[in-house]
Design a protein around this motif. Structure first.
Motif, PDB file in Angstrom:
ATOM      1  N   LEU A   1      -2.598   2.294  -6.701  1.00 50.51           N
ATOM      2  CA  LEU A   1      -3.578   1.937  -5.674  1.00 50.51           C
ATOM      3  C   LEU A   1      -4.760   1.190  -6.287  1.00 50.51           C
ATOM      4  O   LEU A   1      -5.262   0.219  -5.708  1.00 50.51           O
ATOM      5  CB  LEU A   1      -4.063   3.206  -4.969  1.00 50.51           C
ATOM      6  CG  LEU A   1      -4.956   3.009  -3.746  1.00 50.51           C
ATOM      7  CD1 LEU A   1      -4.178   2.342  -2.621  1.00 50.51           C
ATOM      8  CD2 LEU A   1      -5.525   4.345  -3.276  1.00 50.51           C
TER       9      LEU A   1
ATOM     10  N   ARG B   1       0.217   7.306  -8.574  1.00 52.91           N
ATOM     11  CA  ARG B   1      -0.510   7.095  -7.326  1.00 52.91           C
ATOM     12  C   ARG B   1      -1.903   6.508  -7.525  1.00 52.91           C
ATOM     13  O   ARG B   1      -2.209   5.464  -6.935  1.00 52.91           O
ATOM     14  CB  ARG B   1      -0.581   8.415  -6.561  1.00 52.91           C
ATOM     15  CG  ARG B   1      -1.212   8.305  -5.193  1.00 52.91           C
ATOM     16  CD  ARG B   1      -1.058   9.616  -4.474  1.00 52.91           C
ATOM     17  NE  ARG B   1       0.341   9.890  -4.178  1.00 52.91           N
ATOM     18  CZ  ARG B   1       0.827  11.105  -3.915  1.00 52.91           C
ATOM     19  NH1 ARG B   1       0.033  12.159  -3.967  1.00 52.91           N
ATOM     20  NH2 ARG B   1       2.100  11.264  -3.634  1.00 52.91           N
TER      21      ARG B   1
ATOM     22  N   LEU C   1      -6.295   5.044   5.528  1.00 51.65           N
ATOM     23  CA  LEU C   1      -5.525   3.800   5.498  1.00 51.65           C
ATOM     24  C   LEU C   1      -4.829   3.545   6.835  1.00 51.65           C
ATOM     25  O   LEU C   1      -4.719   2.394   7.274  1.00 51.65           O
ATOM     26  CB  LEU C   1      -4.498   3.854   4.367  1.00 51.65           C
ATOM     27  CG  LEU C   1      -5.076   3.778   2.949  1.00 51.65           C
ATOM     28  CD1 LEU C   1      -3.978   3.984   1.916  1.00 51.65           C
ATOM     29  CD2 LEU C   1      -5.779   2.448   2.716  1.00 51.65           C
TER      30      LEU C   1
ATOM     31  N   TYR D   1      -5.867  -2.726  -5.286  1.00 45.95           N
ATOM     32  CA  TYR D   1      -7.186  -3.036  -4.747  1.00 45.95           C
ATOM     33  C   TYR D   1      -8.074  -3.749  -5.763  1.00 45.95           C
ATOM     34  O   TYR D   1      -9.028  -4.436  -5.376  1.00 45.95           O
ATOM     35  CB  TYR D   1      -7.859  -1.758  -4.248  1.00 45.95           C
ATOM     36  CG  TYR D   1      -7.462  -1.409  -2.839  1.00 45.95           C
ATOM     37  CD1 TYR D   1      -8.197  -1.873  -1.759  1.00 45.95           C
ATOM     38  CD2 TYR D   1      -6.335  -0.637  -2.583  1.00 45.95           C
ATOM     39  CE1 TYR D   1      -7.830  -1.568  -0.461  1.00 45.95           C
ATOM     40  CE2 TYR D   1      -5.962  -0.332  -1.289  1.00 45.95           C
ATOM     41  CZ  TYR D   1      -6.711  -0.797  -0.233  1.00 45.95           C
ATOM     42  OH  TYR D   1      -6.335  -0.506   1.054  1.00 45.95           O
TER      43      TYR D   1
ATOM     44  N   VAL E   1       0.835  -1.211   0.000  1.00 42.30           N
ATOM     45  CA  VAL E   1       0.000   0.000   0.000  1.00 42.30           C
ATOM     46  C   VAL E   1       0.864   1.252   0.000  1.00 42.30           C
ATOM     47  O   VAL E   1       0.593   2.215  -0.738  1.00 42.30           O
ATOM     48  CB  VAL E   1      -0.949  -0.020   1.214  1.00 42.30           C
ATOM     49  CG1 VAL E   1      -1.681   1.311   1.342  1.00 42.30           C
ATOM     50  CG2 VAL E   1      -1.956  -1.154   1.084  1.00 42.30           C
TER      51      VAL E   1
ATOM     52  N   ALA F   1      -8.696   9.076  -3.244  1.00 44.25           N
ATOM     53  CA  ALA F   1      -7.287   9.394  -3.495  1.00 44.25           C
ATOM     54  C   ALA F   1      -7.142  10.443  -4.586  1.00 44.25           C
ATOM     55  O   ALA F   1      -6.201  11.250  -4.570  1.00 44.25           O
ATOM     56  CB  ALA F   1      -6.530   8.126  -3.877  1.00 44.25           C
TER      57      ALA F   1
ATOM     58  N   SER G   1       2.315   1.796  -3.408  1.00 40.33           N
ATOM     59  CA  SER G   1       1.346   2.279  -4.400  1.00 40.33           C
ATOM     60  C   SER G   1       1.052   3.762  -4.257  1.00 40.33           C
ATOM     61  O   SER G   1       0.572   4.390  -5.208  1.00 40.33           O
ATOM     62  CB  SER G   1       0.043   1.487  -4.273  1.00 40.33           C
ATOM     63  OG  SER G   1      -0.583   1.749  -3.027  1.00 40.33           O
ATOM     64  N   LEU G   2       1.333   4.328  -3.083  1.00 38.04           N
ATOM     65  CA  LEU G   2       1.095   5.755  -2.859  1.00 38.04           C
ATOM     66  C   LEU G   2       2.372   6.584  -2.895  1.00 38.04           C
ATOM     67  O   LEU G   2       2.308   7.815  -2.822  1.00 38.04           O
ATOM     68  CB  LEU G   2       0.413   5.965  -1.503  1.00 38.04           C
ATOM     69  CG  LEU G   2      -0.982   5.368  -1.339  1.00 38.04           C
ATOM     70  CD1 LEU G   2      -1.455   5.533   0.097  1.00 38.04           C
ATOM     71  CD2 LEU G   2      -1.969   6.007  -2.297  1.00 38.04           C
TER      72      LEU G   2
ATOM     73  N   VAL H   1     -10.208   4.680  -4.287  1.00 38.43           N
ATOM     74  CA  VAL H   1      -9.484   5.277  -5.416  1.00 38.43           C
ATOM     75  C   VAL H   1     -10.030   6.667  -5.729  1.00 38.43           C
ATOM     76  O   VAL H   1      -9.267   7.602  -6.013  1.00 38.43           O
ATOM     77  CB  VAL H   1      -9.574   4.351  -6.638  1.00 38.43           C
ATOM     78  CG1 VAL H   1      -8.913   4.996  -7.852  1.00 38.43           C
ATOM     79  CG2 VAL H   1      -8.918   3.006  -6.337  1.00 38.43           C
TER      80      VAL H   1
END
Length: 296
Positions: free
Chosen positions: A102, A98, A212, A106, A88, A201, A91-92, A198
């Motif tokens: 993410l 980004r 998170l 997911y 996680v 984000a 992914s960020l 998502v």
């Protein structure tokens, strides 16, 4: 006419005469019936009839068996949790990738969760299509990277695909809408939950990071405490308390986008939504103890 007498040896060594017409009493005596006092007391001999009857199930226990959380303590759970946290964070970490990183992460989990839900019901009813559910759930987070409108269009396509597959399979014990609805429910809830993260984000990355953090500290506390508890309250309660402890630090640091008491509203919402999500996940399965690790 002389009477014949036979002899047998007694345990004491003496000889005892037994008449030839002697019969053991157990063959002629009537069976002993319990008295009315014993029947009124609910006992026959030394056996209590109450101990032979199953105990009345508790409503609280029945609720936990159907909607509770079953903690699987077998396997490398801690190492898997560490790998998930690293995935996680990775992914960020890169800003240009980004939302897509993410969404990809997911999407894989949402697809596996939807497939596990459909497979769990196959021994009860075979209406849901596992591949439509998996592909539909995986596509929703990816479409969410393009905004809310593509996500809505993806939901409509999912409904149409589920109806087409349900009409082709023609399950005799389920209607067309029920069969398609099972597929849409599995894919929509699993994929929709991932897609909402998502979308958030894309709008506010700070809120996603805080959310998170809340999810991870809740899961860790709930698993550590709840797996050893004898009831279903201690685990979620520990998770909610850990969310409160994390909120104290975040409020002191004034992590954006929240200022002042705003973050406490977000924390209360997370503390309520996390256990509710666990209950909904169990409700999607035929029983709470059905294995569905991706859904959990």
């Amino acid at each position: 006419m002389a009477t014949t007498v036979t002899f047998r040896e007694s345990p004491s060594g003496t000889v005892t005469a037994v008449p030839p017409n002697a019969v053991p009493k157990s063959r002629h005596e009537a069976p002993v019936r319990p008295s009315s006092a014993d029947r009124d007391a609910g006992q026959i001999g030394d056996v209590d009839q109450g101990s032979l009857l199953p105990a009345t199930p508790s409503p609280r226990g029945a609720f936990r068996r159907r909607y509770g959380v079953v903690y699987d303590t077998q396997g490398p759970r801690v190492r898997m949790a560490v790998v998930w946290v690293v995935a996680v964070v990775a992914s960020l970490a890169i800003a240009p990738l980004r939302p897509y990183g993410l969404a990809t992460l997911y999407a894989v989990v949402a697809g596996a969760a939807a497939m596990q839900v459909v497979d769990a019901w196959h021994h009860v009813r075979t209406g849901g299509d596992r591949w439509v559910a998996a592909l539909g759930a995986s596509s929703l987070p990816v479409l969410a990277t393009q905004g809310a409108r593509p996500l809505g269009a993806g939901l409509l396509v999912l409904v149409v695909a589920a109806l087409i597959m349900a009409s082709r399979r023609a399950v005799p014990d389920m209607s067309l809408l029920a069969s398609a609805g099972h597929t849409v429910l599995s894919a929509g809830l699993c994929g929709g939950a991932a897609a909402s993260l998502v979308l958030l984000a894309d709008y506010e990355i700070g809120a996603v990071i805080i959310l998170l953090v809340y999810l991870m500290v809740y899961d860790a506390s709930d698993y550590v405490v709840g797996s050893g508890a004898t009831n279903g309250i201690e685990g979620p309660l520990a998770g909610g308390l850990f969310i409160g402890a994390a909120t104290l630090l975040l409020a002191e640091l004034e992590v954006p986008p929240f200022r002042g008491a705003e973050i406490w509203n977000f924390a209360v919402l997370a503390a309520v939504a996390c256990p509710m999500g666990q209950v909904i996940a169990s409700a999607m399965l035929p029983r709470a103890d059905v294995p569905a690790p991706a859904l959990r």
